[in-house]
Design an enzyme around this catalytic site. Sequence first.
Site, PDB file in Angstrom:
ATOM      1  N   GLY A 129       0.806  -1.204   0.000  1.00 35.76           N
ATOM      2  CA  GLY A 129       0.000   0.000   0.000  1.00 35.76           C
ATOM      3  C   GLY A 129       0.841   1.256   0.000  1.00 35.76           C
ATOM      4  CG  ASN A 130      -0.590   4.582  -1.416  1.00 33.02           C
ATOM      5  OD1 ASN A 130      -1.329   5.335  -0.794  1.00 33.02           O
ATOM      6  ND2 ASN A 130      -1.002   3.915  -2.508  1.00 33.02           N
ATOM      7  NE  ARG A 131       3.964   8.259   5.006  1.00 30.60           N
ATOM      8  CZ  ARG A 131       4.756   9.305   5.190  1.00 30.60           C
ATOM      9  NH1 ARG A 131       5.840   9.444   4.448  1.00 30.60           N
ATOM     10  NH2 ARG A 131       4.453  10.218   6.099  1.00 30.60           N
TER      11      ARG A 131
END
Length: 406
Positions: free
Chosen positions: A210-212
């Site tokens: 995923g990412n932030r």
Amino acid sequence: MTSRKPRVVLGVSAGIAAYKVCELLRRLTESGHDVTVVPTEDALRFVGEPTWAALSGNPVSTAVWDGVAQVPHVRLGQGADLVFVAPATADLLARAAHGLADDLLTNTLLTARCPVVFAPAMHTEMWEHPATRANVATLRERGAIVVEPASGRLTGKDTGPGRLPDPAELFEVARRVLARGSAGHDLAGRHVVVSAGGTREPLDPVRFLGNRSSGLQGYALARTAVARGARVTLVAANVALPDPAGARVVPAGSAEDMRKAVLEAAGDADAVVMAAAVADFRPVDYRDSKIKKTEGGEPEPIRLAKNPDILAELGERRRAGQVIVGFAAETDDVLANGRAKLARKRSDLLVVNQVGADLTFGRPDNAAVILGADGSSTEVERGAKEALADVVWDLVAARLDPLPAD
């Protein structure tokens, strides 16, 4: 010399959701607005006059005959900076659409020359009835903002669209409409699609790539579009934020989920703004059971495959007159990489952010350079994400084809 408080007329019609509007009133008064509550006579069956008077600090009346010397049925609408009706029942929407003036609230609606917002709340069958939909369309054509109701638990055991949105989100609509003031509702009659958040690509039942991305910028875009009169579809990936009032929220998990939802919503959209952080890659192999750590052993390599490029596909499949906006999160060579991406994706606009430690992700502020396919470049200094959202919509609105004349 102190400036006067913004004047808000808060109309309340006879729906069970009237009790929620007490919270909206509290937020308006505590943030420095001068609020006059104008309920219908039947609305007082749900919340009484003393409550509205105590929370607003102003007298409350339902009839045109009270305080006749001050001509309230004219003066209230003339002096208001905003008229906000919540809940707006099917009956109130019908009376407003047909220009009836049989009580103080409908008289006020006829005399108001300021922005008018309706927040409907009713059972699903009533909201979806052709008569109600026609009345909503009429009000929107006249310049009113009619906020789409939320979906959820209604009176009794019923569930569906027709629920009054959260009062905190209704307050944000009121605040944004007041902030725009005479700038008007330049997205009225438009359907816009916004993506927000970050996609997740599952590795096993407990892990993902995923990412932030927090979704804050996408949600700011959705809120500002609602306040500018648009019908908004928000495709949200893994976001822990309250639904923006007036936006239809479609949840998405992975990049493929987002692709399907965005392409479906974009079919009749005037503009699509891809603010979501979509994962470029996904694992080739999904493990049905948790990947175990072995003593002394090295983890197996994770093979990755490319995800679909949603922004590029939108550029290829766009219909005539549709405006496409992309976002680019860059860590170095920001503008050079942004210009290359703009050309490659065939977007009209590209919002380029520099990201990194303590920049953009999860913060309430943002800074960007918005590149145009026409060679333009608009720099937006660091500020609230709503401010960047308004600049994006300014640039979108300038590129939209005029709506057909009636």
